[in-house]
Write a protein that holds these residues in place. Structure first.
Motif, PDB file in Angstrom:
ATOM      1  N   PRO A 116       0.640  -1.209  -0.543  1.00  0.00           N
ATOM      2  CA  PRO A 116      -0.125   0.424  -0.267  1.00  0.00           C
ATOM      3  C   PRO A 116       0.870   1.546   0.030  1.00  0.00           C
ATOM      4  O   PRO A 116       0.602   2.435  -0.693  1.00  0.00           O
ATOM      5  CB  PRO A 116      -0.565  -0.145   1.170  1.00  0.00           C
ATOM      6  N   PHE A 117       1.699   1.099   0.579  1.00  0.00           N
ATOM      7  CA  PHE A 117       3.325   2.195   0.808  1.00  0.00           C
ATOM      8  C   PHE A 117       2.692   2.940  -0.451  1.00  0.00           C
ATOM      9  O   PHE A 117       3.266   4.294  -1.125  1.00  0.00           O
ATOM     10  CB  PHE A 117       4.339   2.346   1.473  1.00  0.00           C
ATOM     11  N   PHE A 118       3.785   1.139  -1.885  1.00  0.00           N
ATOM     12  CA  PHE A 118       3.968   2.173  -2.989  1.00  0.00           C
ATOM     13  C   PHE A 118       2.832   2.292  -3.628  1.00  0.00           C
ATOM     14  O   PHE A 118       2.484   3.668  -4.806  1.00  0.00           O
ATOM     15  CB  PHE A 118       4.545   0.720  -4.067  1.00  0.00           C
ATOM     16  N   VAL A 119       1.399   2.161  -3.492  1.00  0.00           N
ATOM     17  CA  VAL A 119       0.445   2.795  -3.911  1.00  0.00           C
ATOM     18  C   VAL A 119       0.383   3.772  -3.647  1.00  0.00           C
ATOM     19  O   VAL A 119      -0.492   4.894  -4.510  1.00  0.00           O
ATOM     20  CB  VAL A 119      -1.389   1.866  -3.291  1.00  0.00           C
ATOM     21  N   GLU A 447     -10.029  14.894  -5.386  1.00  0.00           N
ATOM     22  CA  GLU A 447     -11.308  14.376  -5.744  1.00  0.00           C
ATOM     23  C   GLU A 447     -11.374  14.537  -6.911  1.00  0.00           C
ATOM     24  O   GLU A 447     -12.604  14.386  -7.559  1.00  0.00           O
ATOM     25  CB  GLU A 447     -12.276  15.391  -4.334  1.00  0.00           C
ATOM     26  N   CYS A 448     -11.487  15.307  -7.506  1.00  0.00           N
ATOM     27  CA  CYS A 448     -10.887  16.033  -9.344  1.00  0.00           C
ATOM     28  C   CYS A 448     -11.037  14.775  -9.768  1.00  0.00           C
ATOM     29  O   CYS A 448     -11.504  14.284 -11.123  1.00  0.00           O
ATOM     30  CB  CYS A 448     -10.922  17.409  -9.302  1.00  0.00           C
ATOM     31  N   ILE A 449      -9.482  14.059  -9.632  1.00  0.00           N
ATOM     32  CA  ILE A 449      -9.001  13.080 -10.584  1.00  0.00           C
ATOM     33  C   ILE A 449      -9.613  12.086 -10.113  1.00  0.00           C
ATOM     34  O   ILE A 449     -10.041  11.410 -11.428  1.00  0.00           O
ATOM     35  CB  ILE A 449      -7.317  12.942  -9.761  1.00  0.00           C
ATOM     36  N   ARG A 450     -10.331  11.710  -9.283  1.00  0.00           N
ATOM     37  CA  ARG A 450     -11.081  10.443  -9.494  1.00  0.00           C
ATOM     38  C   ARG A 450     -12.267  10.806 -10.176  1.00  0.00           C
ATOM     39  O   ARG A 450     -13.247   9.573 -10.520  1.00  0.00           O
ATOM     40  CB  ARG A 450     -11.441  10.097  -7.590  1.00  0.00           C
ATOM     41  N   TRP A 451     -13.015  11.716 -10.157  1.00  0.00           N
ATOM     42  CA  TRP A 451     -13.905  11.645 -11.067  1.00  0.00           C
ATOM     43  C   TRP A 451     -13.668  11.715 -12.010  1.00  0.00           C
ATOM     44  O   TRP A 451     -14.214  11.183 -13.229  1.00  0.00           O
ATOM     45  CB  TRP A 451     -14.592  13.373 -10.968  1.00  0.00           C
ATOM     46  N   VAL A 453     -11.509   9.770 -13.602  1.00  0.00           N
ATOM     47  CA  VAL A 453     -11.011   8.527 -14.159  1.00  0.00           C
ATOM     48  C   VAL A 453     -12.341   7.667 -14.470  1.00  0.00           C
ATOM     49  O   VAL A 453     -12.617   6.768 -14.566  1.00  0.00           O
ATOM     50  CB  VAL A 453     -10.092   7.554 -12.935  1.00  0.00           C
ATOM     51  N   ALA A 454     -13.588   8.145 -12.847  1.00  0.00           N
ATOM     52  CA  ALA A 454     -14.612   7.297 -13.106  1.00  0.00           C
ATOM     53  C   ALA A 454     -15.163   7.750 -14.811  1.00  0.00           C
ATOM     54  O   ALA A 454     -16.434   7.267 -14.809  1.00  0.00           O
ATOM     55  CB  ALA A 454     -15.578   7.887 -11.619  1.00  0.00           C
ATOM     56  N   LEU A 484      -8.484   5.365  -8.842  1.00  0.00           N
ATOM     57  CA  LEU A 484     -10.272   5.140  -7.911  1.00  0.00           C
ATOM     58  C   LEU A 484     -10.906   4.896  -6.189  1.00  0.00           C
ATOM     59  O   LEU A 484     -11.536   5.803  -5.765  1.00  0.00           O
ATOM     60  CB  LEU A 484     -11.089   4.391  -8.868  1.00  0.00           C
ATOM     61  N   ASN A 485     -10.039   4.143  -5.728  1.00  0.00           N
ATOM     62  CA  ASN A 485      -9.776   3.267  -4.322  1.00  0.00           C
ATOM     63  C   ASN A 485      -9.738   3.506  -3.570  1.00  0.00           C
ATOM     64  O   ASN A 485      -9.663   3.502  -2.097  1.00  0.00           O
ATOM     65  CB  ASN A 485     -10.532   1.635  -5.014  1.00  0.00           C
ATOM     66  N   GLU A 486      -8.312   4.000  -3.123  1.00  0.00           N
ATOM     67  CA  GLU A 486      -7.548   3.877  -2.789  1.00  0.00           C
ATOM     68  C   GLU A 486      -7.074   5.077  -1.815  1.00  0.00           C
ATOM     69  O   GLU A 486      -6.952   6.465  -2.821  1.00  0.00           O
ATOM     70  CB  GLU A 486      -6.028   2.993  -2.865  1.00  0.00           C
ATOM     71  N   ASN A 487      -7.234   5.205  -0.184  1.00  0.00           N
ATOM     72  CA  ASN A 487      -7.400   6.328   0.248  1.00  0.00           C
ATOM     73  C   ASN A 487      -6.344   6.815   0.773  1.00  0.00           C
ATOM     74  O   ASN A 487      -5.521   5.524   1.844  1.00  0.00           O
ATOM     75  CB  ASN A 487      -8.622   6.727   1.672  1.00  0.00           C
ATOM     76  N   PHE A 488      -5.503   7.436   0.664  1.00  0.00           N
ATOM     77  CA  PHE A 488      -3.722   7.837   1.645  1.00  0.00           C
ATOM     78  C   PHE A 488      -4.271   9.431   2.293  1.00  0.00           C
ATOM     79  O   PHE A 488      -4.267  10.112   1.721  1.00  0.00           O
ATOM     80  CB  PHE A 488      -2.569   7.947   0.506  1.00  0.00           C
TER      81      PHE A 488
END
Length: 615
Positions: A116-119, A447-451, A453-454, A484-488
């Motif tokens: 997950p760190f590399f994610v 948040e803009c990037i996730r929108w 990508v979706a 899309l799915n990972e929160n960091f």
């Protein structure tokens, strides 16, 4: 953006209120907020902006457009150097972020694709790429400057640009965006609206494409540009452009209703809702305010604090110039010194170095025929009051006495450090707020990037380009899934990687490798993975990590070692600390036999602090 079509607007907003009532409420809110700004804030922002530019402000009662008065409008601009000094002290190079690693140390070694760190590092690389392409450092400098001039502070909006296919950060003027006045923090606002102009052709194209509903009343272009402070900022050039009929733009209001989760595009004159859509992401605005206003979200800018003293300085300088023009020293000459009017004109217009013929006075003393009036005294010491005003205007924003060389009776270094720390503490508070605001800007942009990508069709995002330019560990599907799915959690790097000392980084790497090579945990290290980490963290060349050579047949003993050398040592390796024998790169941990260890010559070069020699 999943906009509702025109035939869906009539259904109302979640069945709570009719569209007409909802529109009337929003328009009334917009008009009330803009009227309040005109009455209570526009004059202050116009004054601060005029002082920053070094101009007289008409609100001080100086009729700047009348020529006979304008000649005496002198300025001694103290606002610009003070604010520019603060903004320069808070300036950053290109802001960059890195992922925070909160993993617990457990058994099991995940691969780079599963770690997950590399994610988080892959997501951070996307944010840093967009920050580089959008010149975020310039936006940040202007944001800091706005927070020093305007009461609303520096307001930056993060959004997705379908035209540029990336995240953009844009600075908003205080008369363009308004927030819920009941909120005391940006995270607590229930609504926000922004006025922006679009070209009339763009508006008609959106109507034809079905993005905007066709209005009942015709919407015509209004003036360009439309500003709420046009009456306060007296700009003759801007008024001339307005008078030439550049009415090519339509003012659109973008209303964000965070409580209902809806986004509106509307016009006020006439009242028309052009589009309703679910919120694509959360609150896109970030506000940077340094001096908090008690009980409100707006602050007290530094320009407002020093504006009264700046006005006094301008009036003192103007009065001193006027007094100097009205009370000059005069020279009186005896008429008998000149034989004719022509000689007098020639004397009056002659240069100082040109010889002039005069008739000698009867008594032979020319000084008795020339009289110079003494300097006229005044009851007001302009220079004394001007020095006092300049001292006060520099003290208000936090310029310490020790910085001006006016601290007396300092006997010890501790006293000097105490005085300096009192001023540096104020600057540290500003630095922390700036860093927090920039980190929040990155969070909004994620948040803009996730929108994007979706919704690839609406956003036009180029996933293959991002995948190729930001990482080389995972396939494109995994990369898209991570976005899309990972929160960091991220942290802002110390101002910028460009400001970090490469020599200090290499020394840190040298100490780190020495400790790791001599620790009892050394046999458990995967040295090939360590080389990758060195490459990522210390920006070393990719050739540090070599391709895996074919496995060599094991040999008994320490073949190839010189006579007398203990097993486990190799020639060319430096000695360990305190005379301890150096260690060979340890064997692979279980499950990692396929990856070769780091080359001994490479290890020796890294431990010695020298760059490795590539073949």
């Amino acid at each position: 953006m999943n906009a509702l079509r025109p035939n869906e607007l009539a259904e109302g907003v979640a069945g709570q209120e009719t569209p007409d009532r909802n529109l009337t409420r929003m328009v009334a809110t917009i008009q009330q907020m803009e009227d309040n700004y005109r009455k209570f804030r526009a004059a202050e922002d116009a004054r601060n902006l005029a002082f920053w530019r070094g101009h007289f402000w008409a609100g001080d009662g100086i009729r700047v457009l009348e020529q006979e008065v304008k000649n005496y409008c002198a300025q001694l601009n103290e606002t610009f150097p003070i604010l520019d000094t603060i903004a320069s002290a808070l300036a950053m190079d290109l802001p960059q972020v890195e992922a925070l690693d909160h993993r617990s140390h457990e058994f099991g070694t995940p691969t780079r694709a599963e770690d997950p760190f590399f994610v988080g590092k892959r997501i951070a690389s996307v944010l840093n790429l967009y920050a580089t392409e959008d010149d975020l450092d310039d936006t940040l400098h202007q944001m800091v400057l706005h927070s020093l001039i305007f009461a609303k502070g520096g307001i930056v909006k993060a959004s997705w640009s379908a035209q540029q296919q990336r995240v953009i950060w844009r600075l908003k003027m205080p008369w363009e965006v308004f927030f819920d006045p009941q909120a005391r923090r940006m995270s607590d606002v229930n609504w926000a609206f922004e006025r922006f102009p679009i070209h009339y052709d763009t508006y008609k194209q959106r109507v034809e494409d079905g993005v905007y509903r066709r209005p009942v009343k015709e919407i015509k272009p209004d003036t360009y540009p439309r500003s709420l402070v046009e009456d306060e900022i007296n700009d003759e050039q801007e008024k001339d452009l307005r008078s030439k009929g550049l009415r090519e733009y339509v003012s659109i209001y973008e209303y964000w209703d965070f409580r209902k989760g809806l986004l509106y595009h509307m016009t006020v004159e006439p009242m028309e809702i052009l589009m309703v859509a679910p919120l694509p992401w959360g609150n896109p605005y970030t506000a940077l305010v340094y001096n908090n206003g008690i009980g409100r979200m707006e602050g007290v800018p530094d320009a407002t604090l020093i504006a009264p003293v700046q006005r006094d300085i301008n009036e003192l300088v103007s009065a001193r110039r006027e007094m100097g023009a009205r009370l000059p020293r005069r020279m009186l000459l005896d008429r008998r010194l000149f034989r004719s009017e022509e000689e007098w004109e020639r004397f009056k217009n002659a240069r100082a170095w040109e010889p002039t013929l005069l008739d000698a006075p009867p008594d032979g003393n020319i000084q008795s025929s020339i009289y110079v009036s003494p300097e006229m005294p005044t009851t007001f010491d302009f220079n004394k009051h001007l020095d006092s005003a300049r001292e006060n205007v520099r003290y208000i924003p936090g310029t310490g006495d020790f910085q001006r060389g006016q601290v007396a009776n300092i006997r010890t270094a501790a006293e000097a450090n105490m005085i300096r720390a009192s001023v540096e503490g104020r600057m540290n508070v500003r630095v922390r707020r700036t860093v927090k605001a920039v980190k929040l800007m990155f969070d909004r942009s994620l948040e803009c990037i996730r929108w994007a990508v979706a919704n690839p069709e609406a956003s036009g995002i180029d996933i293959p380009r991002l995948w190729a330019e930001t990482q080389s560990d995972v396939d494109m599907f995994t990369f898209r899934s991570d976005l899309l799915n990972e929160n960091f959690k991220f942290r802002l790097l110390p101002f910028s990687p460009l400001m970090e000392d490469k020599i200090a980084r290499r020394n840190a790497l040298e100490r780190l490798l020495q400790v790791m090579a001599n620790t009892p945990m050394a046999p458990n290290f995967d040295w090939r993975e360590l080389a990758r980490e060195v490459q990522d963290v210390y920006n070393m060349r990719p050739s540090v990590v070599t391709e895996a050579p074919p496995p060599a047949a094991p040999e008994a003993g320490a073949a190839g070692a010189p006579a007398g050398m203990p097993p486990g040592m190799a020639p060319g390796l430096p000695a360990g600390p305190m005379g301890a024998p150096p260690m060979m790169p340890p064997a692979m941990s279980p499950g990692m036999e396929g990856a070769p260890p780091m080359d001994p010559a490479m290890m020796a070069a890294l431990l010695g602090g020298q760059p490795p020699i590539m073949g």
